[in-house]
Design an enzyme around this catalytic site. Structure first.
Site, PDB file in Angstrom:
ATOM      1  N   TRP B 177     -46.132 -78.267-127.522  1.00  0.00           N
ATOM      2  CA  TRP B 177     -46.373 -78.576-126.117  1.00  0.00           C
ATOM      3  C   TRP B 177     -47.612 -79.477-126.074  1.00  0.00           C
ATOM      4  O   TRP B 177     -48.661 -79.093-126.615  1.00  0.00           O
ATOM      5  CB  TRP B 177     -46.611 -77.257-125.391  1.00  0.00           C
ATOM      6  CG  TRP B 177     -46.874 -77.338-123.936  1.00  0.00           C
ATOM      7  CD1 TRP B 177     -46.143 -77.985-122.991  1.00  0.00           C
ATOM      8  CD2 TRP B 177     -47.941 -76.693-123.242  1.00  0.00           C
ATOM      9  NE1 TRP B 177     -46.689 -77.791-121.762  1.00  0.00           N
ATOM     10  CE2 TRP B 177     -47.805 -76.992-121.881  1.00  0.00           C
ATOM     11  CE3 TRP B 177     -49.016 -75.888-123.637  1.00  0.00           C
ATOM     12  CZ2 TRP B 177     -48.670 -76.531-120.910  1.00  0.00           C
ATOM     13  CZ3 TRP B 177     -49.881 -75.426-122.671  1.00  0.00           C
ATOM     14  CH2 TRP B 177     -49.715 -75.749-121.319  1.00  0.00           C
ATOM     15  N   ASP B 258     -48.865 -68.090-128.609  1.00  0.00           N
ATOM     16  CA  ASP B 258     -48.598 -68.562-127.252  1.00  0.00           C
ATOM     17  C   ASP B 258     -47.233 -68.005-126.871  1.00  0.00           C
ATOM     18  O   ASP B 258     -46.225 -68.373-127.467  1.00  0.00           O
ATOM     19  CB  ASP B 258     -48.589 -70.099-127.216  1.00  0.00           C
ATOM     20  CG  ASP B 258     -48.386 -70.649-125.809  1.00  0.00           C
ATOM     21  OD1 ASP B 258     -48.512 -71.869-125.632  1.00  0.00           O
ATOM     22  OD2 ASP B 258     -48.088 -69.862-124.883  1.00  0.00           O
ATOM     23  N   LYS B 295     -42.248 -68.452-116.426  1.00  0.00           N
ATOM     24  CA  LYS B 295     -40.794 -68.551-116.569  1.00  0.00           C
ATOM     25  C   LYS B 295     -40.112 -67.206-116.501  1.00  0.00           C
ATOM     26  O   LYS B 295     -39.117 -67.034-115.812  1.00  0.00           O
ATOM     27  CB  LYS B 295     -40.409 -69.230-117.892  1.00  0.00           C
ATOM     28  CG  LYS B 295     -40.682 -70.726-117.913  1.00  0.00           C
ATOM     29  CD  LYS B 295     -42.051 -71.014-118.375  1.00  0.00           C
ATOM     30  CE  LYS B 295     -42.347 -72.480-118.563  1.00  0.00           C
ATOM     31  NZ  LYS B 295     -43.794 -72.699-118.811  1.00  0.00           N
TER      32      LYS B 295
END
Lengths: 316, 455
Positions: B177, B258, B295
């Site tokens: 990312w 993460d 999410k």
């Protein structure tokens, strides 16, 4: 080089990993040297209050509004606004700069709806995490774009101001503000310190309801401060956490900013809606900078976002 | 406190900057005090006239372009948010219920949270990731603070490490990312990469990964995607995780997980936390974890997340917590309460928690269906290549292996919006869209320069 064949490692069982781990590590921590941090001077008071068993206790440390029964207050207008939107909105990410309508209205509130700098689109602004977040965005911005400048902070001030600019890596100086003998403004000291600071210094000003003293300059004093700062070419940054909350009148509480704008200052502002809208824990604020043109405002805003993105991506 | 401020000031001054700015950026703490330049500037001239326009965020720009496109066939595959089959955002039922309960609760208010956030949320978030029965949780060795979703949790962790951790090097996977690099760089750490994606197989470059972390300076921080690697969708197998974590232990590397898709990736909260739990179970293993509820609970804009630091002892964890507070206070004082309160209600209510797991299975299930649909559509059309990777990869994103010219053709000719690295969000597809996309990919493979995927 640590050579570990893929095929061999593919069959390492958990037990073997444990054996490796135990032999590779002592029982010590990477963080055993980390020292106990001092308690936050303001928030530590509330902790102590909560622990106290004496029924007569009063908490005068809290920086949040309380009604006459000592209870927190959610404003009726806020409840109504919530009622109107409840269940009807998605929770999608806001843009990095936040909710556009909110930011536009916030800027109008601070600078005046009819202010020329607002009409011309000269104000670069983003939604931020209440007052702290606004000040931090500015401090990081100052570090990057005014790298030779110091921040001048009044004595005394909200303790966290010092932490914010320190963590941003901006060197600090102070200016005289409070005079204990009169429990009023040390206006002579303030003026002298403005004059003594090198041109182009950044001055942190409390727009109204100075925290912690409650001592504000008069209208005339603000005019003179503005004039002196203009003559010295200083950069004014207003921390406005009590617009409307101080006098009950939003226009009056922003008069310092309006005076500076009228004098042609290109200033900056941190706005918090924690107290005046009772939104405390929702973390609502705005950070703005007055620039020379709409084009410049666009560039400045893009760089504000560049600071915000690796901090929290987008605001709540 | 002053010493700390001095350390942080010096460190901040030394941080590398990626900013495209015309003003020089050389000031250092000590230097500033002795070489103050006189800036003659009158009021009315801007301090910012030399500031350059920053390039727009690449990912967000895709959404802007899609919105501006009038063509009815347009598809947005750049979106990093879940979409229903109708292409609409989704607020989970459990979230609506929790929010309604919160709105109706007479004791609810908007007071400041503490610096570390909602304690109930922190506890439940920790247990969701590590398992309530895990030794580290039971022994009180984990300190957890509420953070501003994944980004904010990573940033607070990065700032903490930059101040208190002796090794300033952090390894991120290639690719990762994009904001990972920005976060750690801003915090003043040196970012390096370990090999991760194998273009030829569109799978994991396990040998490269193991070699790179095996060569890492002992003590280096290693960022690991807990599941549903973003952007590739390629995750290590359990055996590969054992190997990776074994090397971390051997080299005394510090894992920083993460976790942005727990439950959202496979539909199973525990399966998606297996790597985290494997690491935490290793004796004496310290690690960091950034969790996002954007999410998996659809809380995106509410900015709900948590940073956990697993320490060797409870005493150390307590001191670490105090230092985390010193990072947070000058950044935003305390985190937003609304989203955390919703999450705490969902996690803390047995009924809502069960219902949430159903909704997770629903979202993950639709993504898997879309993967199957796209793969099936490409194979049905005889599109050249092996498309099995589409159903092997996991999570919202698929790394298609399409080249930049091929991606540009997809956008310019077929109004399909995706990032130019060939990443597509499966959440942006429905049954019809999968067919349309397959046709477009076939066209792109035929028409645009097929250079070997160099990802």
């Amino acid at each position: 080089m640590f050579a570990l064949q893929p095929t061999a490692s593919a069959v390492i069982g958990v037990g073997q990993v444990r054996a490796l781990a135990t032999s590779a590590l002592s029982a010590s921590s990477w963080f055993s040297h980390v020292e106990e941090a001092p308690k936050d001077p303001i928030l530590g008071i509330t902790e102590a209050f909560l622990k106290d068993k004496n029924p007569a206790k009063i908490n005068l440390g809290v920086g949040a509004y309380r009604d006459d029964e000592g209870r927190p207050v959610v404003l009726p207008s806020v409840r109504e606004a919530e009622r109107r939107i409840a269940g009807s909105h998605f929770m999608e990410y806001l843009p990095i700069g936040g909710l556009k309508d909110f930011v536009a209205e916030s800027v109008k509130l601070a600078y005046g709806e009819t202010s020329p700098v607002v009409a011309s689109g000269q104000v670069a602004a983003v939604q931020s995490l209440s007052g702290t977040g606004s000040c931090r965005l500015f401090a990081d911005f100052q570090k990057r774009y005014m790298p030779k400048s110091k921040i001048y902070i009044p004595v005394p001030t909200w303790a966290n101001h010092h932490n914010i600019w320190a963590d941003a890596g901006v060197p600090q100086a102070t200016y005289r503000y409070y005079k204990p003998e009169t429990r009023g403004l040390d206006f002579d000291g303030l003026r002298e310190d403005i004059m003594a600071a090198p041109s182009g210094s950044v001055f942190l000003l409390h727009a109204c309801a100075h925290n912690p003293t409650g001592v504000d300059p008069t209208t005339e004093q603000w005019r003179e401060i503005s004039r002196l700062m203009r003559d010295k070419g200083h950069f004014p940054f207003f921390d406005m956490a009590y617009q409307g909350f101080a006098s009950g009148d939003c226009e009056r509480d922003a008069q310092s900013i309006r005076i500076f704008l009228a004098d042609g200052h290109r200033l900056g502002c941190s706005q918090s809606y924690a107290k005046n809208m009772g939104l405390y824990g929702q973390r609502v604020g705005a950070f703005s900078l007055v620039t020379d043109s709409a084009k410049e405002a666009s560039a400045v805003e893009s760089q504000m976002k560049r600071i915000a993105r690796p901090m929290y991506s987008n605001p709540p | 406190m002053l010493a700390l401020a001095a350390i942080r000031s010096t460190r901040a001054a030394a941080a590398t900057s990626w900013v495209v700015s015309l003003t020089s950026f050389r000031a250092r703490f000590a230097g500033l005090l002795s070489t103050q330049t006189q800036m003659q500037r009158s009021a009315g001239t801007s301090a910012w006239e030399n500031i350059a326009q920053a390039p727009p965020d690449a990912i967000l720009a895709i959404g802007d372009a899609w919105r501006a496109d009038p063509d009815p066939r347009k598809i947005n595959l750049g979106v990093g948010a879940y979409r229903t089959a109708e292409g609409k955002p989704l607020v989970l039922n459990v979230v609506r219920k929790a929010e309604a309960a919160l709105a109706a609760d007479p004791t609810a208010n908007k007071e400041y949270l503490g610096i570390t956030g909602d304690p109930t949320f922190c506890k439940l978030a920790r247990e969701m990731a590590f398992g309530a029965g895990s030794a580290a949780v039971q022994e009180g060795r984990i300190t957890t603070v509420q953070g501003l979703s994944g980004t904010g949790s990573l940033r607070v962790g990065a700032e903490f490490l930059a101040t208190h951790y002796p090794v300033k090097t952090v390894f991120i996977p290639n690719p990762s990312w994009p904001t990972h690099r920005a976060i750690f760089t801003r915090a003043g750490m040196t970012v390096k990469e370990y090999r991760y994606f194998q273009p030829a197989t569109r799978g994991l470059d396990y040998e490269g990964l193991m070699a790179d972390i095996g060569n890492a300076e002992p003590g280096s921080v290693v960022v690991l995607h807990a599941c549903a690697h973003n952007p590739t969708g390629v995750d290590p197998t359990p055996e590969q995780w054992r190997g990776i974590l074994g090397v971390c232990a051997q080299r005394k590397l510090l894992p920083f997980f993460d976790s942005a898709y727990q439950g959202f990736a496979s539909g199973d909260l525990e399966a998606d936390a297996a790597a985290i739990r494997m690491c935490a179970a290793m004796p004496g293993q310290e690690m960091l974890l950034a969790q996002s509820f954007a999410k998996n609970m659809g809380l995106y804009g509410e900015r709900v997340g948590a940073l956990s630091v697993v320490c060797a002892s409870k005493a150390v964890a307590a001191r670490v917590e105090g230092q985390l507070k010193l990072v947070i206070r000058p950044m935003y004082s305390n985190p937003p309460r609304h989203g955390a309160e919703i999450a705490a209600r969902v996690l803390g209510s047995p009924a809502l928690f069960e219902e949430w797991k159903d909704e997770l299975r629903g979202m993950a299930g639709r993504i898997k269906e879309m993967r199957a649909a796209l793969r099936g559509a490409l194979e049905a059309r005889g599109a050249p290549g092996d498309w099995s990777f589409i159903t092997r990869q996991i999570g919202m994103f698929t790394y298609t292996g399409l080249t930049r010219p091929q991606c540009e053709l997809l956008t310019n000719k077929h109004h399909i919006y995706l990032t130019m690295d060939g990443r597509i969000s499966m959440a942006g597809l429905n049954a019809a869209g999968a067919q349309y996309l397959a046709d477009a990919i076939v066209d792109a493979l035929r028409s645009a320069a097929p250079a070997s995927p160099r990802l």
